[in-house]
Design a protein around this motif. Structure first.
Motif, short mmCIF file in Angstrom:
data_model
loop_
_atom_site.label_atom_id
_atom_site.label_comp_id
_atom_site.label_asym_id
_atom_site.label_seq_id
_atom_site.Cartn_x
_atom_site.Cartn_y
_atom_site.Cartn_z
N GLY A 1 0.79 -1.22 0.00
CA GLY A 1 0.00 0.00 0.00
C GLY A 1 0.83 1.27 0.00
N SER A 2 2.12 1.15 0.21
CA SER A 2 2.90 2.37 0.39
C SER A 2 3.55 2.84 -0.91
N LEU A 3 3.36 2.09 -2.00
CA LEU A 3 3.91 2.53 -3.27
C LEU A 3 2.76 2.79 -4.24
N ASN A 4 2.80 3.93 -4.89
CA ASN A 4 1.73 4.30 -5.81
C ASN A 4 1.65 3.31 -6.96
N PRO A 5 0.52 2.58 -7.07
CA PRO A 5 0.45 1.50 -8.06
C PRO A 5 0.50 1.99 -9.51
N ARG A 6 0.24 3.27 -9.73
CA ARG A 6 0.18 3.78 -11.10
C ARG A 6 1.50 4.39 -11.57
N LYS A 7 2.51 4.33 -10.72
CA LYS A 7 3.77 4.97 -11.12
C LYS A 7 4.89 3.96 -11.19
N TYR B 1 6.59 -1.32 -12.65
CA TYR B 1 5.59 -0.87 -11.69
C TYR B 1 5.71 -1.70 -10.40
N HIS C 1 3.75 -3.47 -8.68
CA HIS C 1 3.15 -4.80 -8.53
C HIS C 1 4.02 -5.89 -9.15
N ASP D 1 -1.06 4.71 2.43
CA ASP D 1 0.32 5.02 2.79
C ASP D 1 1.08 5.75 1.70
N TYR D 2 0.79 5.41 0.43
CA TYR D 2 1.60 6.05 -0.61
C TYR D 2 1.29 7.53 -0.72
#
Lengths: 325, 297
Positions: free
Chosen positions: A104-110, A152, A154, B188-189
């Motif tokens: 959850g701590s990394l932006n999935p779209r970047k 990405y 994921h 969190d992000y």
């Protein structure tokens, strides 16, 4: 090595107002109360406790995501309240965080490159190619192949993602890194790698860590000093060896006794961990731990124990002399 | 450092390919996509495809039946209307108008809806209450009725009809955006971005918005069909495009009085509306399955 402290917390408290419907008055939830500590560069302060003990609340105060209800946070000896608007970005940048859930701590779209480059894009005047070089360098430092910067989040494993999260925290060139259970979501096999990485980086960048965890075996490995929280209050504060060799507070003993260990031969005294942490909305009178404490006496019910020095540490327990003496 | 200069990012498996893989599982959506592509091509090449100019009146051929019916001729494949205009040509040119209207309406309401939704989601408090309650009020009124009121105030015409429909469809976008923003902004992000020093505009548009797009794309596709339908409805009521514009709804309205003796004058524009709307709905459903993780099996 006694460098001057980078972060100090003085009597930090954070209370939340909880609405309980139309008819009842809002209650006050004391998530955090009376926490003080001093943290120097190159050192690790561990904060341990069960869920609901206020560990993550403490992290949110230190990282300035929330403002404490009372108490002071000093950065390099200066109260954070006294930083004015122009100094605030610099302060923000100096305190970074690594989160528990690397999903959850990394932006999935970047892409990873964009995630790591963001702090530089915001805070520096570096051009795109200089940023890319810095990102690649940091990826190599945390043990990721720089070629993967176009991927990405994921597409990475949990351990790799946590490396990315650590790299992102370091991109801002911080002085303090608050790690909120950074390895609890990881496989046991990867934990040691990530912990070792964090230790190496701490020494390389002369960082100060606030390491939040409920995993005492990890804490023993990484920490210099430990604060044990129970229901938002510190119950014991000691150097790591002192705490693990001779735990004084009954709660600390319970935590240490319930840590799973490999050698079953040297079994310690088993303190029966009965009951759960009480609701912080209606904490018991006196000592919050007395309900679960095998040593509870009359005095524990009447008066809340304050943190006081005892044998090279600080303990909040009326009966510590009888128990640990 | 020369080593750093040589680093080439490894190509990542294309997210578009992943999307297509899920999307094509749904045959209805694929059909919808093909039909819409055909309509778009027809609209773009209207001048080349249409056998006649849309406004040309053939005095010798009033109410000619379509080619396959008795008395029809291939000169007018779908017949002619009461003043001798070729219906196929008008439908093809009408596609241009309908797609344009749909595109403009969706863009307008999407842009405004995203702005208001982000504002509501990020400010909370009084601003949020003001925005969301006014959206609730708009939702409480029947959409077409509200559109009619707006057009009545602004005056009839295609442009005003578009504004009216854009305003009417606004609440859906605002609510969707706000809901997605509220779900995302505590993650969190987003906090990590804040710690990195990102201000609210950056958080809103760069960090949060891209993660809220999936439901909005679905809603935009479905909104496209609503827009086409509503513009036709307003046209039919005489509040949208004015004659002799070859707009599908207006064509229906013009032909109303000949419905009894010339079925084709209302059937074909009606079918055009039906097929377009249906295709967009099928496409929208397929997009929802492919883009919205909550709906994913």
């Amino acid at each position: 090595m006694t460098s001057s402290p980078i972060l100090e917390a003085i009597d930090l408290a954070r209370h939340y107002r909880v609405n309980r419907g139309v008819l009842r008055r809002p209650a006050t939830l004391r998530a955090l109360d009376g926490v003080s500590f001093v943290l120097s560069p190159g050192r690790t302060l561990a904060v341990v406790g069960e869920s609901g003990s206020g560990k993550s609340t403490l992290a949110r105060q230190i990282t300035l995501i929330e403002t404490p209800t009372s108490g002071d946070i000093l950065f390099s000896g200066r109260g954070v309240d006294s930083f004015d608007k122009s100094e605030w970005p610099e302060l923000r940048r100096s305190i970074q965080m690594v989160f528990q859930d690397p999903y959850g701590s990394l932006n999935p779209r970047k892409t990873v490159g964009a995630i790591l480059g963001e702090p530089l894009a915001i805070n520096s005047t570096l051009g795109a190619s200089a940023r890319r070089d810095a990102v690649h360098e940091m990826m190599a430092k945390v043990g990721l192949r720089p070629e993967l910067s176009g991927r990405y989040p994921h597409m990475f494993s949990g351990g790799q993602r946590q490396r990315i999260a650590i790299a992102r925290a370091l991109m801002s060139n911080p002085r303090i890194v608050v790690a909120d259970e950074p390895v609890s979501a990881l496989d046991v096999s990867v934990r040691a790698q990530v912990i070792n990485l964090m230790l190496d980086l701490r020494d390389e960048f002369h960082l100060a860590y606030v390491f939040i965890s409920h995993d005492l075996s990890v804490v023993r490995f990484i920490a210099d000093e430990v604060i044990v929280l129970y229901l938002g209050r510190p119950v014991e504060k000691a150097a790591v060896e002192t705490l693990f060799e001779t735990p004084a507070h009954p709660y600390t003993r319970l935590l240490i006794a319930s840590t799973p260990r490999a050698d079953n031969t040297a079994r310690r005294e088993r303190v029966a961990p009965h009951g759960e942490i009480p609701s912080p909305l209606s904490p018991p009178s006196g000592c919050a731990f007395r309900i679960r404490c095998p040593f509870a006496a009359r005095v524990c019910e009447d008066k809340r124990p304050e943190l006081r020095p005892f044998a090279n540490r600080e303990v909040a327990c009326h009966r510590v002399e009888d128990i640990a003496g | 450092m020369t080593a750093a200069a040589k680093i080439r990012p490894v190509a990542s498996p294309n997210p578009l390919a992943r999307f297509w893989w899920v999307f094509r599982e749904n045959p209805g959506a694929v059909v919808g996509l093909w039909v819409i592509s055909a309509i778009v091509v027809a609209a773009l090449l209207a001048d080349a495809i249409a056998p006649h100019p849309p406004h040309e009146q053939y005095r010798d051929a009033f109410l000619t039946p379509p080619a396959f019916a008795r008395g029809g001729t291939w000169r007018y494949p779908l017949g002619t209307d009461d003043i001798g205009r070729d219906i196929l040509s008008r439908i093809v040119h009408g596609a241009r108008l309908s797609l344009l209207v749909g595109g403009i309406v969706v863009s307008l309401s999407l842009a405004a809806g995203i702005l208001l939704g982000l504002l509501a989601g990020f400010t909370r408090g009084i601003v949020e209450i003001a925005i969301m309650r006014s959206m609730d009020i708009m939702l409480a009124l029947p959409a077409l009725l509200l559109a009619i009121v707006i057009v009545a105030v602004l005056g009839p015409g295609l442009t005003n009809a578009m504004y009216a429909i854009a305003i009417v469809s606004l609440p859906h976008y605002v609510r969707l955006t706000r809901a997605a923003v509220i779900a995302e902004r505590t993650k969190d992000y987003v906090i990590a971005s804040r710690l990195a020093g990102a201000g609210v505009p950056r958080l809103a548009f760069v960090t949060v918005l891209p993660n809220c797009l999936a439901p909005l794309i679905v809603q935009a596709t479905l909104g496209f069909s609503t827009a086409v339908l509503d513009v036709a409805a307003l046209g039919f009521l005489g509040l949208g495009a004015q004659p002799p514009t070859p707009e599908w709804g207006t064509m229906l309205a013009d032909a109303r009085q000949f419905m009894q003796r010339a079925w084709w004058v209302v059937t074909f524009p009606g079918l055009a509306i039906l097929i377009t709307v249906l295709s967009f709905n099928l496409l929208g459903d397929g997009l929802r399955d492919a883009l919205d993780p909550r709906m994913r099996r």
